[in-house]
Design a protein around this motif. Structure first.
Motif, PDB file in Angstrom:
ATOM      1  N   ARG A  95       1.506 123.732  93.761  1.00 34.69           N
ATOM      2  CA  ARG A  95       0.986 123.778  92.359  1.00 34.69           C
ATOM      3  C   ARG A  95       2.161 123.496  91.486  1.00 34.69           C
ATOM      4  O   ARG A  95       1.895 124.111  90.297  1.00 34.69           O
ATOM      5  CB  ARG A  95       0.154 124.786  92.198  1.00 34.69           C
ATOM      6  CG  ARG A  95      -1.200 124.612  92.904  1.00 34.69           C
ATOM      7  CD  ARG A  95      -1.792 126.098  93.320  1.00 34.69           C
ATOM      8  NE  ARG A  95      -1.929 126.747  92.044  1.00 34.69           N
ATOM      9  CZ  ARG A  95      -3.190 126.872  91.349  1.00 34.69           C
ATOM     10  NH1 ARG A  95      -4.119 126.566  91.788  1.00 34.69           N
ATOM     11  NH2 ARG A  95      -3.017 127.975  90.344  1.00 34.69           N
ATOM     12  N   VAL A 288      -4.592 122.430  80.177  1.00 36.93           N
ATOM     13  CA  VAL A 288      -4.386 121.479  79.006  1.00 36.93           C
ATOM     14  C   VAL A 288      -3.029 121.370  78.499  1.00 36.93           C
ATOM     15  O   VAL A 288      -2.143 122.287  78.834  1.00 36.93           O
ATOM     16  CB  VAL A 288      -5.454 121.732  77.862  1.00 36.93           C
ATOM     17  CG1 VAL A 288      -6.880 121.936  78.072  1.00 36.93           C
ATOM     18  CG2 VAL A 288      -4.822 123.302  77.401  1.00 36.93           C
ATOM     19  N   TYR A 300      -1.529 117.343  82.278  1.00 36.28           N
ATOM     20  CA  TYR A 300      -0.240 118.491  82.155  1.00 36.28           C
ATOM     21  C   TYR A 300       0.738 118.030  83.050  1.00 36.28           C
ATOM     22  O   TYR A 300       1.959 118.251  82.534  1.00 36.28           O
ATOM     23  CB  TYR A 300      -0.915 119.811  82.730  1.00 36.28           C
ATOM     24  CG  TYR A 300       0.169 120.806  82.428  1.00 36.28           C
ATOM     25  CD1 TYR A 300       0.394 121.504  81.254  1.00 36.28           C
ATOM     26  CD2 TYR A 300       0.474 121.404  83.594  1.00 36.28           C
ATOM     27  CE1 TYR A 300       1.240 122.463  81.330  1.00 36.28           C
ATOM     28  CE2 TYR A 300       1.407 122.520  83.717  1.00 36.28           C
ATOM     29  CZ  TYR A 300       1.504 122.973  82.456  1.00 36.28           C
ATOM     30  OH  TYR A 300       2.960 123.858  82.128  1.00 36.28           O
TER      31      TYR A 300
ATOM     32  N   GLY B  72      -8.666 125.177  78.608  1.00 37.08           N
ATOM     33  CA  GLY B  72      -8.312 124.407  79.693  1.00 37.08           C
ATOM     34  C   GLY B  72      -9.189 124.906  80.885  1.00 37.08           C
ATOM     35  O   GLY B  72      -9.445 124.137  81.641  1.00 37.08           O
ATOM     36  N   ALA B  73      -9.657 126.148  80.756  1.00 41.54           N
ATOM     37  CA  ALA B  73     -10.375 126.782  81.844  1.00 41.54           C
ATOM     38  C   ALA B  73     -11.822 126.676  81.433  1.00 41.54           C
ATOM     39  O   ALA B  73     -12.600 127.030  82.132  1.00 41.54           O
ATOM     40  CB  ALA B  73      -9.941 128.109  82.235  1.00 41.54           C
ATOM     41  N   ALA B  79     -11.855 129.047  87.043  1.00 47.33           N
ATOM     42  CA  ALA B  79     -11.561 127.809  87.015  1.00 47.33           C
ATOM     43  C   ALA B  79     -10.128 127.303  86.601  1.00 47.33           C
ATOM     44  O   ALA B  79      -9.280 126.556  87.210  1.00 47.33           O
ATOM     45  CB  ALA B  79     -12.205 126.832  85.860  1.00 47.33           C
ATOM     46  N   ALA B  80      -9.552 128.399  86.053  1.00 46.09           N
ATOM     47  CA  ALA B  80      -7.965 128.258  85.937  1.00 46.09           C
ATOM     48  C   ALA B  80      -7.258 128.503  87.203  1.00 46.09           C
ATOM     49  O   ALA B  80      -6.332 127.752  87.446  1.00 46.09           O
ATOM     50  CB  ALA B  80      -7.385 129.581  84.783  1.00 46.09           C
ATOM     51  N   LEU B  81      -7.729 129.161  88.184  1.00 46.93           N
ATOM     52  CA  LEU B  81      -7.158 129.059  89.536  1.00 46.93           C
ATOM     53  C   LEU B  81      -7.205 128.047  90.184  1.00 46.93           C
ATOM     54  O   LEU B  81      -6.327 127.609  91.160  1.00 46.93           O
ATOM     55  CB  LEU B  81      -7.756 130.393  90.297  1.00 46.93           C
ATOM     56  CG  LEU B  81      -7.610 131.650  89.762  1.00 46.93           C
ATOM     57  CD1 LEU B  81      -8.632 132.758  90.535  1.00 46.93           C
ATOM     58  CD2 LEU B  81      -6.363 132.175  89.563  1.00 46.93           C
ATOM     59  N   ARG B  82      -8.385 127.209  89.955  1.00 46.20           N
ATOM     60  CA  ARG B  82      -8.566 125.986  90.514  1.00 46.20           C
ATOM     61  C   ARG B  82      -7.657 124.630  90.013  1.00 46.20           C
ATOM     62  O   ARG B  82      -7.701 123.726  90.488  1.00 46.20           O
ATOM     63  CB  ARG B  82      -9.988 125.285  90.687  1.00 46.20           C
ATOM     64  CG  ARG B  82     -10.738 126.555  91.230  1.00 46.20           C
ATOM     65  CD  ARG B  82     -12.161 125.695  91.480  1.00 46.20           C
ATOM     66  NE  ARG B  82     -12.785 125.735  90.441  1.00 46.20           N
ATOM     67  CZ  ARG B  82     -13.917 126.467  89.942  1.00 46.20           C
ATOM     68  NH1 ARG B  82     -14.005 127.633  90.522  1.00 46.20           N
ATOM     69  NH2 ARG B  82     -14.437 126.488  88.619  1.00 46.20           N
ATOM     70  N   ALA B  83      -7.047 125.027  89.034  1.00 44.74           N
ATOM     71  CA  ALA B  83      -5.880 123.774  88.409  1.00 44.74           C
ATOM     72  C   ALA B  83      -4.917 123.496  89.292  1.00 44.74           C
ATOM     73  O   ALA B  83      -4.550 124.138  90.077  1.00 44.74           O
ATOM     74  CB  ALA B  83      -5.509 124.348  87.168  1.00 44.74           C
ATOM     75  N   PRO B  84      -4.924 122.216  89.415  1.00 44.40           N
ATOM     76  CA  PRO B  84      -3.832 121.680  90.277  1.00 44.40           C
ATOM     77  C   PRO B  84      -2.626 121.907  90.329  1.00 44.40           C
ATOM     78  O   PRO B  84      -1.748 121.911  91.214  1.00 44.40           O
ATOM     79  CB  PRO B  84      -4.239 120.034  90.217  1.00 44.40           C
ATOM     80  CG  PRO B  84      -4.817 119.745  88.760  1.00 44.40           C
ATOM     81  CD  PRO B  84      -5.415 121.211  88.718  1.00 44.40           C
ATOM     82  N   THR B  85      -2.169 122.124  88.988  1.00 43.55           N
ATOM     83  CA  THR B  85      -0.815 122.452  88.646  1.00 43.55           C
ATOM     84  C   THR B  85      -0.714 123.711  87.816  1.00 43.55           C
ATOM     85  O   THR B  85      -1.396 124.019  87.167  1.00 43.55           O
ATOM     86  CB  THR B  85      -0.252 121.299  87.854  1.00 43.55           C
ATOM     87  OG1 THR B  85      -0.373 119.929  88.407  1.00 43.55           O
ATOM     88  CG2 THR B  85       1.318 121.511  87.467  1.00 43.55           C
ATOM     89  N   ASP B  86       0.217 124.561  88.370  1.00 41.48           N
ATOM     90  CA  ASP B  86       0.516 125.890  87.630  1.00 41.48           C
ATOM     91  C   ASP B  86       1.348 125.395  86.563  1.00 41.48           C
ATOM     92  O   ASP B  86       2.134 124.451  86.641  1.00 41.48           O
ATOM     93  CB  ASP B  86       1.179 126.795  88.501  1.00 41.48           C
ATOM     94  CG  ASP B  86       0.257 127.445  89.387  1.00 41.48           C
ATOM     95  OD1 ASP B  86      -0.839 127.434  89.310  1.00 41.48           O
ATOM     96  OD2 ASP B  86       1.043 127.661  90.700  1.00 41.48           O
ATOM     97  N   ARG B  87       1.178 126.379  85.196  1.00 45.60           N
ATOM     98  CA  ARG B  87       1.898 126.301  84.022  1.00 45.60           C
ATOM     99  C   ARG B  87       3.542 126.489  84.481  1.00 45.60           C
ATOM    100  O   ARG B  87       3.678 127.329  85.183  1.00 45.60           O
ATOM    101  CB  ARG B  87       1.549 127.053  83.047  1.00 45.60           C
ATOM    102  CG  ARG B  87       0.190 126.521  82.549  1.00 45.60           C
ATOM    103  CD  ARG B  87      -0.062 127.268  80.985  1.00 45.60           C
ATOM    104  NE  ARG B  87      -1.222 126.578  80.565  1.00 45.60           N
ATOM    105  CZ  ARG B  87      -0.914 125.517  79.812  1.00 45.60           C
ATOM    106  NH1 ARG B  87       0.154 124.907  79.440  1.00 45.60           N
ATOM    107  NH2 ARG B  87      -1.927 124.815  79.239  1.00 45.60           N
TER     108      ARG B  87
END
Lengths: 314, 648
Positions: A95, A288, A300, B72-73, B79-87
């Motif tokens: 990730r 986003v 992103y 974003g979520a 849903a934020a946990l499912r994001a493919p990329t971490d900030r």
């Protein structure tokens, strides 16, 4: 930049101070247009709801940047432009995006100079101090409008940027593992245009590949819907399969907001593949890309790659 | 391998004393971590090395506003946990420089690579290399610095802890978290194990001011675990209780037992009474008298009594007879005769002292034996610390937990004065004495009246290091202690602190993160300030190897105050094991309780060879018809009279 400034000073050019980036100068707008494309699924452009849930499939992101500015003027007002181009493949690992490998990052800094305009002696003097690229074709003759020379330099920088992007894309497609998210089209990306690993995502829509009847279909797409796949062809580019995908609802915004055009290799392009790739791209809506103004259509991962390139070029 | 890189921006530049660096998210760096920066070569070709301690940490992402994350979520946290990329996230730390090498010219910290400090680095960073040299080792382990799997002992410099360069130690921390008392017990063990032989001998005098805290220093702890033993081993300190401990406590008001929780018979062998007579108390009468009492006139009369009356024969025309004042009873009789004499002559003054002054001083002095009952004896007998025979590496605990405030002040003032005088004369028996006082804010408060005890503490803090008299003091709120007392403590330890206390100006020099860390410290963690350390450092120390107070009273429960006969039997048996309860009953039959206690005290003080004979002799003297007034004056002290040591 220091090498280039030293070289132009040594060659006797008048160094400019504080010139803005050429990329920020207003350019003559390319007129928007509609261009019909041949559907690959059926005989007309229709709306398809992307089946299933968004899924993580993208393995890496490719983006490129360019920066150019006039750093000096040769006698007669001939602009000498310093250009920086860079491209990078950033692989997703747990990730987080990391540099794929050293040669997955390309960085070039050159002086973009009209050789015929400054003469061979000056060219050689500049060449002795830093990399120099000619902005004119070998058989071109003057005289030239100074602004045209600047525009030529900008085009040359842009070509170099495309070249390093293509090099990175080809390298990934040859040796990488998994789908590569390419910021922009892939039709001009050499061998990558024929690779199942490259997925081009175009955010700007000066040309819409639909005819008048199909235009409402594209503009009316809801989030999570795509159009029928179609073929995009061009005389100097490889044919690619393409379709429009709505990532986010435009709501009160411009109808093109949140809309991307996806390009994949023509070979092997099927409806199932279009659905699969669309699911991958829908998964990239989060996080986003705010505060980037293009966040409606920008992944992103692309924003991170762009930030990375800015960091390594400055 | 570097773990970070130094960064600086125009908004947040580096200085010679502070720098910033970023690390990977999983780098083992936190508040208190010591790091080494390797900078570019200096102008003379040497590599610049800077050591620093992390005092602040920041973490942030490229998120411009939290609203962007919500968008974003789609408003769904899952849903934020499912994001493919971490900030992208940054770990940015601020460190305070500990040391620059080379130290000149002192420049802002360069953009170098950051490394975790090794054990050798720690020694250099904290300037311990100066006092850990072979043959000149004066290091006293205070704990272990831990970073990941690396642990390095941290040493204080004995010259700066016990003098003469600097001295004294102050420790702050909230109560009940095993910080203050435990840390001092550990540090005393460490001092006893590591104090260099060439620096002389050292002993400790500890005032037990509450409960059973220090009552079991000679008993082994039952709580040490492997981690504690590893810390002892790393510091080179034996995980053992103190080998030589002596306890002192005043008698209870009834006088049948000592006023301490260490009354269990199994532990009575090294518990001694602490009792003083008139002579000892009068030297420190000021301690018990407030400013209103001790005006110039009263002071003059007290001095007169001290110089001209006590312990010598005193005659005056107004007195019906000569007086030899040796006890409070004698003093009371002397006052009575003086006042009677004045009344009979209708005199308002006697030897320039006004009758009102005489009455006031009489009232204040003679009720000392009431206010400090148990500590002060009417009859002048005295049992004291072994001044002059202090032993190297011994701990002398004075239990004042059950004593009244006046008695506590008197004990403290007299003991410390005696220590100072004997250290000055080099007659104490040891070269250095550590005096441990808890609840320092009570004895040396930052505000309130200027008391004798506070003056004494100030004097120790400011001049004690030259004598070898070292103050180890503890309190919950450092801000409530007199500034000059804490200011003169070369070394300061901080356990878990109260947030309100940390908000006081004295902690303003600490970074916010360091303050918050202080407020959340675990048991066994300390922040240490020491003259050699440019910045405070965090260390861990083991549980003390001695039995804790709470466990001690469970294992060795205090015994109820015994009857008079049992009390006398126990006391005499410590001198002569053949003494039995029956014998005591026979010996004291029909004797008033005060006489029995007096006889016991005198026997204990004299420590005669024939205990029974000496004890019986005290009653024969009484039976011989001495008046109450003359009693103490005619009772000989052991060894004090001719051929008959027992006064027959």
């Amino acid at each position: 930049m220091r090498d280039a400034l030293r070289a132009v000073r040594h060659a006797g050019a008048a160094v400019s101070a504080g010139e803005p980036l050429l990329e920020l100068r207003p350019a003559a707008p390319e007129p928007p247009r509609l261009q019909r494309a041949e559907p690959l699924e059926g005989d007309a452009v229709r709306v398809h709801r992307v089946p299933g849930e968004p899924a993580v499939g993208i393995a890496a992101f490719l983006d490129g940047i360019q920066e150019s500015r006039v750093i000096a003027h040769w006698a007669g007002g001939i602009p000498l432009v310093h250009g920086t181009v860079a491209a990078a493949v950033r692989r997703r690992q747990e990730r987080t995006l990391v540099t794929w490998r050293p040669d997955g990052v390309r960085l070039e800094r050159s002086l973009f100079v009209p050789r015929a305009a400054i003469g061979d002696a000056a060219w050689r003097a500049l060449e002795a101090g830093c990399p120099v690229r000619d902005t004119l074709a070998a058989d071109e003759g003057g005289p030239w409008h100074p602004q045209e020379l600047t525009a030529r330099a900008l085009s040359a920088v842009q070509r170099r940027r495309e070249a390093v992007e293509t090099a990175c894309a080809e390298l990934w497609c040859a040796e990488g593992d998994g789908p590569l998210f390419v910021d922009g089209g892939i039709a001009a990306a050499g061998t990558a245009a024929h690779s199942a690993r490259a997925i081009g995502v175009v955010k700007s829509h000066r040309t819409l590949y639909v005819d008048g009847d199909a235009l409402p279909v594209v503009l009316g797409l809801a989030a999570g819907e795509r159009t029928t796949a179609f073929t995009v062809t061009s005389p100097r580019r490889a044919p690619v399969a393409s379709w429009y995908l709505r990532l986010r609802e435009p709501e009160a915004r411009d109808a093109l907001w949140g809309l991307v055009r996806v390009e994949v290799a023509f070979e092997g392009a099927t409806a199932e593949r279009a659905d699969l790739v669309s699911r991958w791209l829908l998964a990239e809506r989060s996080p986003v890309s705010l505060p980037d103004p293009r966040w409606g259509a920008m992944a992103y991962g692309v924003r991170l790659t762009e930030e990375y390139l800015r960091a390594v070029t400055r | 391998m570097p773990i970070g890189r130094v960064v600086a921006t125009e908004r947040r530049p580096n200085t010679p004393h502070e720098f910033h660096f970023w690390t990977a998210l999983d780098a083992p760096v936190g508040i208190g971590t010591i790091v080494r920066v390797e900078g570019p070569p200096t102008s003379d070709g040497r590599l610049a090395t800077i050591y620093g301690v992390v005092v602040e940490g920041f973490s942030y992402t490229d998120l411009q506003t939290p609203l962007h994350d919500v968008i974003g979520a789609d408003g769904d946290p899952a849903a934020a946990l499912r994001a493919p990329t971490d900030r992208t996230e940054i770990r940015l730390y601020t460190a305070n420089a500990l040391r620059h090498i080379p130290d000149e010219p002192l420049q802002p910290v360069p953009m170098g690579t950051v490394h975790l400090a090794t054990e050798d680095d720690i020694a250099v960073a904290l300037r311990m290399d100066g006092y850990l040299r072979e043959g000149q080792h004066t290091g006293i382990p205070i704990g272990v610095y831990r970073s990941g799997t690396m642990q390095a002992p941290i040493y204080l410099d004995a010259d700066f802890l016990l003098g003469p360069e600097a001295a004294h130690l102050n420790i702050s921390g909230v109560s009940g978290l095993a910080t203050k008392t435990s840390a001092v017990e550990w540090l005393l063990s460490s001092i006893f194990a590591h104090f260099p032989a060439q620096k002389g001998t050292v002993a400790a005098v500890c005032f037990n001011v509450k409960g059973p805290d220090l009552c079991f220093l000679d008993q082994p702890s039952e709580k040490l675990d492997d981690a504690d033993r590893a810390l002892y081993e790393a510091a080179g300190v034996p995980a053992e209780p103190f080998q030589h401990v002596e306890y002192f406590a005043p008698w209870t008001a009834r006088g049948h037992a000592l006023a301490t929780l260490r009354t269990n018979a199994a532990l009575s062998h090294n518990v001694h009474p602490l009792s003083w007579g008139l002579r000892e108390v009068l030297q420190y009468a000021e301690v018990l008298l407030n400013k209103d009492d001790v005006d110039a006139k009263a002071d003059a009369l007290i001095d007169f009594i001290r110089e001209r009356v006590v312990n010598q024969e005193f005659s005056d025309p107004i007195l019906p007879r000569a007086h030899t004042v040796r006890s409070f009873s004698d003093l009371e009789q002397w006052f009575r005769d003086v006042l009677r004499g004045m009344e009979s002559r209708n005199a308002e003054t006697w030897r320039t002292h006004h009758v009102a002054t005489i009455r006031k001083v009489r009232n204040r002095l003679t009720n000392i034996s009431t206010r400090c009952r148990g500590l002060v004896t009417d009859d002048g007998t005295s049992n004291d610390l072994p001044f002059g025979a202090f032993t190297d590496r011994a701990v002398y605990v004075i239990d004042v937990a059950s004593s009244e405030e006046d008695a506590q002040d008197l004990i403290f003032a007299r003991v410390v004065s005696q220590l100072r005088e004997q250290l000055e004369r080099r007659t104490l028996g040891v070269d250095h004495v550590v005096v441990f006082v808890d609840e320092l804010n009570k004895y040396a408060p930052s505000d309130g009246p200027d008391t004798y005890v506070r003056q004494m503490l100030l004097d120790i803090a400011e001049r004690g290091r030259y004598l070898g008299l070292v103050l180890f003091a503890a309190q919950q709120f450092r801000s409530q202690v007199h500034r000059r007392v804490v200011g003169n403590c070369g070394t300061a330890l901080f356990g878990r602190m109260d947030m309100d206390e940390l908000a006081t100006p004295g902690y303003a020099t600490l970074a916010p993160a360091t303050r918050i860390k202080l407020s959340t410290l675990d048991k066994g963690q300390l922040m240490v300030r020491h003259p050699h350390f440019a910045q405070p450092v965090f260390v861990r120390f083991p549980r003390p190897a001695v039995l804790g107070g709470r466990e001690g009273v469970e294992r060795f429960p205090a015994e109820p105050e015994p009857s008079l006969e049992v009390s006398v039997t126990r006391t005499l048996r410590s001198l002569d094991p053949s003494v039995t309860l029956e014998w005591v009953k026979q010996a004291t039959v029909a004797a008033p309780e005060d006489d029995v206690l007096r006889a016991r005290n005198r026997t204990l003080q004299a420590r005669p060879e024939d205990v029974k004979a000496y004890f019986r002799a005290q009653f024969r003297s009484r039976a011989a018809g001495e008046s109450v007034d003359a009693r103490p004056a005619t009772l000989p002290l052991a060894g004090g009279g001719g051929d008959d040591p027992y006064g027959f």
